[in-house]
Write a protein that holds these residues in place. Structure first.
Motif, PDB file in Angstrom:
ATOM      1  N   SER A  93    -112.996 -22.025 -16.498  1.00 20.72           N
ATOM      2  CA  SER A  93    -112.014 -20.979 -16.186  1.00 20.72           C
ATOM      3  C   SER A  93    -110.741 -21.636 -15.655  1.00 20.72           C
ATOM      4  N   LEU A  94    -109.680 -20.878 -15.739  1.00 18.95           N
ATOM      5  CA  LEU A  94    -108.389 -21.396 -15.321  1.00 18.95           C
ATOM      6  C   LEU A  94    -108.425 -21.857 -13.857  1.00 18.95           C
ATOM      7  N   GLU A  95    -109.033 -21.025 -13.021  1.00 21.54           N
ATOM      8  CA  GLU A  95    -109.088 -21.335 -11.590  1.00 21.54           C
ATOM      9  C   GLU A  95    -109.879 -22.623 -11.338  1.00 21.54           C
ATOM     10  N   GLU A  96    -111.028 -22.715 -12.038  1.00 21.48           N
ATOM     11  CA  GLU A  96    -111.883 -23.883 -11.847  1.00 21.48           C
ATOM     12  C   GLU A  96    -111.149 -25.136 -12.335  1.00 21.48           C
ATOM     13  N   ALA A  97    -110.474 -25.018 -13.475  1.00 22.10           N
ATOM     14  CA  ALA A  97    -109.727 -26.158 -14.013  1.00 22.10           C
ATOM     15  C   ALA A  97    -108.665 -26.587 -13.004  1.00 22.10           C
ATOM     16  N   ALA A  98    -107.973 -25.599 -12.448  1.00 23.63           N
ATOM     17  CA  ALA A  98    -106.920 -25.910 -11.483  1.00 23.63           C
ATOM     18  C   ALA A  98    -107.520 -26.620 -10.279  1.00 23.63           C
ATOM     19  N   ARG A  99    -108.712 -26.143  -9.890  1.00 23.95           N
ATOM     20  CA  ARG A  99    -109.359 -26.757  -8.726  1.00 23.95           C
ATOM     21  C   ARG A  99    -109.730 -28.221  -9.020  1.00 23.95           C
ATOM     22  N   GLY A 120    -118.306 -32.477 -25.534  1.00 25.85           N
ATOM     23  CA  GLY A 120    -117.544 -33.555 -24.900  1.00 25.85           C
ATOM     24  C   GLY A 120    -116.582 -34.218 -25.872  1.00 25.85           C
ATOM     25  N   LEU A 121    -116.317 -33.575 -27.017  1.00 31.61           N
ATOM     26  CA  LEU A 121    -115.421 -34.176 -28.001  1.00 31.61           C
ATOM     27  C   LEU A 121    -113.980 -33.730 -27.741  1.00 31.61           C
ATOM     28  N   TYR A 122    -113.081 -34.662 -27.957  1.00 30.27           N
ATOM     29  CA  TYR A 122    -111.674 -34.413 -27.705  1.00 30.27           C
ATOM     30  C   TYR A 122    -111.127 -33.229 -28.525  1.00 30.27           C
ATOM     31  N   GLN A 123    -110.415 -32.310 -27.884  1.00 30.06           N
ATOM     32  CA  GLN A 123    -109.810 -31.188 -28.597  1.00 30.06           C
ATOM     33  C   GLN A 123    -108.290 -31.180 -28.500  1.00 30.06           C
ATOM     34  N   GLY A 124    -107.813 -31.709 -27.388  1.00 32.46           N
ATOM     35  CA  GLY A 124    -106.360 -31.705 -27.231  1.00 32.46           C
ATOM     36  C   GLY A 124    -105.991 -32.085 -25.804  1.00 32.46           C
ATOM     37  N   LEU A 125    -104.704 -31.982 -25.531  1.00 34.84           N
ATOM     38  CA  LEU A 125    -104.226 -32.315 -24.182  1.00 34.84           C
ATOM     39  C   LEU A 125    -103.734 -31.063 -23.469  1.00 34.84           C
ATOM     40  N   GLY A 126    -103.836 -31.116 -22.166  1.00 31.69           N
ATOM     41  CA  GLY A 126    -103.206 -30.061 -21.384  1.00 31.69           C
ATOM     42  C   GLY A 126    -102.248 -30.713 -20.412  1.00 31.69           C
ATOM     43  N   THR A 127    -101.164 -29.992 -20.049  1.00 37.39           N
ATOM     44  CA  THR A 127    -100.259 -30.600 -19.066  1.00 37.39           C
ATOM     45  C   THR A 127    -100.335 -29.811 -17.762  1.00 37.39           C
ATOM     46  N   VAL A 128    -100.112 -30.531 -16.688  1.00 41.25           N
ATOM     47  CA  VAL A 128    -100.188 -29.904 -15.368  1.00 41.25           C
ATOM     48  C   VAL A 128     -99.147 -28.786 -15.253  1.00 41.25           C
ATOM     49  N   LEU A 129     -98.006 -29.017 -15.869  1.00 45.14           N
ATOM     50  CA  LEU A 129     -96.949 -28.013 -15.801  1.00 45.14           C
ATOM     51  C   LEU A 129     -97.393 -26.695 -16.455  1.00 45.14           C
ATOM     52  N   ASP A 130     -98.037 -26.821 -17.634  1.00 46.16           N
ATOM     53  CA  ASP A 130     -98.537 -25.606 -18.304  1.00 46.16           C
ATOM     54  C   ASP A 130     -99.558 -24.887 -17.429  1.00 46.16           C
ATOM     55  N   LEU A 131    -100.391 -25.716 -16.798  1.00 48.18           N
ATOM     56  CA  LEU A 131    -101.435 -25.138 -15.945  1.00 48.18           C
ATOM     57  C   LEU A 131    -100.802 -24.373 -14.778  1.00 48.18           C
ATOM     58  N   LEU A 132     -99.783 -24.987 -14.193  1.00 45.29           N
ATOM     59  CA  LEU A 132     -99.105 -24.329 -13.072  1.00 45.29           C
ATOM     60  C   LEU A 132     -98.488 -23.001 -13.510  1.00 45.29           C
ATOM     61  N   LYS A 133     -97.860 -23.051 -14.698  1.00 45.20           N
ATOM     62  CA  LYS A 133     -97.224 -21.829 -15.201  1.00 45.20           C
ATOM     63  C   LYS A 133     -98.271 -20.750 -15.417  1.00 45.20           C
ATOM     64  N   ALA A 134     -99.405 -21.164 -16.003  1.00 43.17           N
ATOM     65  CA  ALA A 134    -100.470 -20.194 -16.273  1.00 43.17           C
ATOM     66  C   ALA A 134    -100.994 -19.593 -14.981  1.00 43.17           C
ATOM     67  N   MET A 135    -101.137 -20.450 -13.961  1.00 43.36           N
ATOM     68  CA  MET A 135    -101.642 -19.965 -12.676  1.00 43.36           C
ATOM     69  C   MET A 135    -100.641 -18.988 -12.056  1.00 43.36           C
ATOM     70  N   GLU A 136     -99.396 -19.346 -12.167  1.00 46.29           N
ATOM     71  CA  GLU A 136     -98.349 -18.506 -11.595  1.00 46.29           C
ATOM     72  C   GLU A 136     -98.363 -17.123 -12.252  1.00 46.29           C
ATOM     73  N   HIS A 137     -98.510 -17.171 -13.582  1.00 49.43           N
ATOM     74  CA  HIS A 137     -98.558 -15.936 -14.348  1.00 49.43           C
ATOM     75  C   HIS A 137     -99.748 -15.083 -13.895  1.00 49.43           C
ATOM     76  N   ARG A 138    -100.865 -15.786 -13.727  1.00 48.06           N
ATOM     77  CA  ARG A 138    -102.091 -15.109 -13.322  1.00 48.06           C
ATOM     78  C   ARG A 138    -101.914 -14.446 -11.950  1.00 48.06           C
ATOM     79  N   VAL A 139    -101.290 -15.189 -11.038  1.00 49.91           N
ATOM     80  CA  VAL A 139    -101.076 -14.656  -9.688  1.00 49.91           C
ATOM     81  C   VAL A 139    -100.168 -13.427  -9.755  1.00 49.91           C
ATOM     82  N   ALA A 140     -99.115 -13.537 -10.594  1.00 53.00           N
ATOM     83  CA  ALA A 140     -98.189 -12.407 -10.712  1.00 53.00           C
ATOM     84  C   ALA A 140     -98.933 -11.188 -11.240  1.00 53.00           C
ATOM     85  N   GLN A 141     -99.844 -11.457 -12.217  1.00 53.51           N
ATOM     86  CA  GLN A 141    -100.599 -10.363 -12.813  1.00 53.51           C
ATOM     87  C   GLN A 141    -101.516  -9.714 -11.758  1.00 53.51           C
ATOM     88  N   ARG A 142    -102.198 -10.601 -11.015  1.00 49.95           N
ATOM     89  CA  ARG A 142    -103.094 -10.110  -9.961  1.00 49.95           C
ATOM     90  C   ARG A 142    -102.317  -9.275  -8.958  1.00 49.95           C
TER      91      ARG A 142
END
Ligand SMILES: Nc1ncnc2c1ncn2[C@@H]1O[C@H](COP(=O)(O)OP(=O)(O)O)[C@@H](O)[C@H]1O
Ligand SMILES: [Mg+2]
Length: 434
Positions: A93-99, A120-142
């Protein structure tokens, strides 16, 4: 609609490198426009398992060195990659990933994180910035959801407060209708009686008028005069006005009294129903007690007998309609607490600059756990439809606004006593807060 796991939306599909690719190659690849947003490139083994991340800053450090490219350029990238990258499973989950990521994150942020599937196979990359944006969005939604919930809650609270008012209003209307019925009944009877009693008087008046006409008419025959005289005499006997006078007087007085009672009830009803917060004239609280008792009588009468012991009270400034509401609630609660036919005692007295009112019942009483919560809004032990759980919390607020307090002692099986105290000087405070 396809359900994308939250992390999946952050996935950047970056082509992974094999461990043996040269450092120069990697550096060139990092310069490609499709890679401008990522901080690093992933390195995987032949099966596609992540081996590490090679970051832009590491390569930069190398190429900034003297002869850096010549010294390092041909070496495989595995020599300079970070072999312990942040790896997160895509179904996290997004929260767990952030943690997880914040727990491992190094500062300054030089790496992205690797997203893998269940194997455990590679699928792609994630960036911390995207994660922060997603979390921010989630918080705004909440926040939006919470704000909406708060608004809904306030609305339903207002509705419940209103329904508690309506419930006491309903009770009051039933009580007052009942009280109106008694005087109305005998006023009606009296009017009926008055009609019957006055009929012979009207007949007598008619007969006497006819007699008068006869007497005034010289052409009136002896016979007619005699008949008119006789008729007037007969009707006078029948009507017996001298006996009637006393009865009529009594009937008029009773009727007047009944009408006055009806009038008082109507005025009382108006006072009682005045739900505004008008801080009023100086009031004798005994009047409030009496008026609440009249209004509650209907719902009490099958449950308990009421004993009043009302002492002399100084007048105090208060909002009588609100005090009435408090008293009505205490009386109704007392009646509802009765298991058989019980007894409610209402006392009032004044001491030390305070007016005190106690409402005591010998009903079911309350255990401690209940007693501790009775002033909480919405706390009720009564079935749905019978209790809103707001009576006492509203009462508490009203008494508090009047600068007074409300206390309670209760014993299961023996009964409960509420004690209200109001300062005689509460007026100033109330006017200030009104
Ligand atoms: N006189 C009383 N005897 C026993 N229990 C009482 C008495 N007055 C109040 N209570 C308890 O306090 C609770 C809260 O009362 P109140 O705020 O008036 O709400 P409601 O009457 O709608 O339940 C009641 O449900 C009841 O359990
Ligand atoms: Mg109640």
């Amino acid at each position: 609609m396809e359900v994308v796991p939250a992390l999946g939306r952050l996935l950047r599909r970056v082509e992974p490198l094999q461990a043996q690719v040269s450092i120069s190659d990697v550096a060139d690849r990092l310069l490609r426009p499709e890679h401008t947003a990522v901080l690093s490139l992933p390195v995987v083994d032949a099966d596609g398992r992540p081996l590490g991340l090679v970051s832009r800053s590491t390569l930069q450090d190398i190429f900034m060195q003297r002869f850096g490219r010549d010294l390092w350029g041909r070496k495989p990238v595995s020599e300079v990659m970070n072999p312990a990258p942040l790896v997160v499973s895509l179904d996290t989950s997004l929260e767990e990933a952030a943690r997880q990521i914040t727990a491992q994150l190094q500062s300054p942020i030089r790496d992205d994180f690797v997203l893998v599937d269940e194997q455990g196979l590679y699928q792609g990359l994630g960036t911390v910035l995207d994660l922060l944006k997603a979390m921010e969005h989630r918080v705004a939604q909440r926040n939006r959801v919470l704000r909406k919930a708060l608004v809904d809650l306030k609305e339903s609270q207002t509705q419940l407060v209103q329904s508690e008012k309506m419930a006491s209003l309903g009770q009051m209307v039933a009580g007052v209708a009942h009280e109106l019925n008694t005087p109305l009944g005998y006023v009606k009877n009296n009017v009926q009686l008055l009609r019957e009693l006055t009929r012979p008087l009207l007949e007598l008046a008619d007969a006497q008028a006819a007699l008068g006409d006869c007497l005034a008419d010289p052409a009136c025959a002896e016979d007619d005069l005699a008949r008119a005289l006789e008729e007037a005499g007969r009707l006078r006997e029948l009507a017996a006005p001298e006996l009637l006078a006393e009865d009529l007087e009594q009937l008029f007085a009773d009727t007047g009294y009944g009408l006055q009672q009806i009038g008082e009830l109507v005025v009382g009803l108006k006072d009682f129903a005045r739900l505004d917060r008008a801080m009023s004239e100086e009031i004798d609280l005994n009047d409030c007690i009496r008026s609440a008792l009249v209004i509650a009588r209907n719902s009490i009468k099958d449950k308990a007998e009421v004993h009043q012991q009302l002492g002399e009270l100084p007048r105090i400034a208060c909002a009588p309609s609100q005090i009435n509401q408090v008293l009505l609630n205490l009386l109704t609660n007392a009646a509802q607490a009765m298991e058989g036919f019980g007894r409610i005692q209402v006392k009032s007295w004044s001491e030390n600059g305070q007016v005190l009112i106690s409402v005591q019942d010998n009903g079911c009483g309350m255990p401690r756990e209940v007693l501790e919560r009775i002033f909480d809004p919405f706390y009720t032990t009564k079935p749905v439809g019978q209790g809103t759980g707001l009576g006492l919390s509203i009462s508490f607020k009203i008494i508090q606004d009047h600068g007074g307090n409300i206390r309670v002692v209760s014993e299961p099986g023996r009964g409960t006593r509420f004690l209200i105290s109001l300062p005689c000087s509460g007026a100033e405070e109330l006017k200030r807060s009104a």
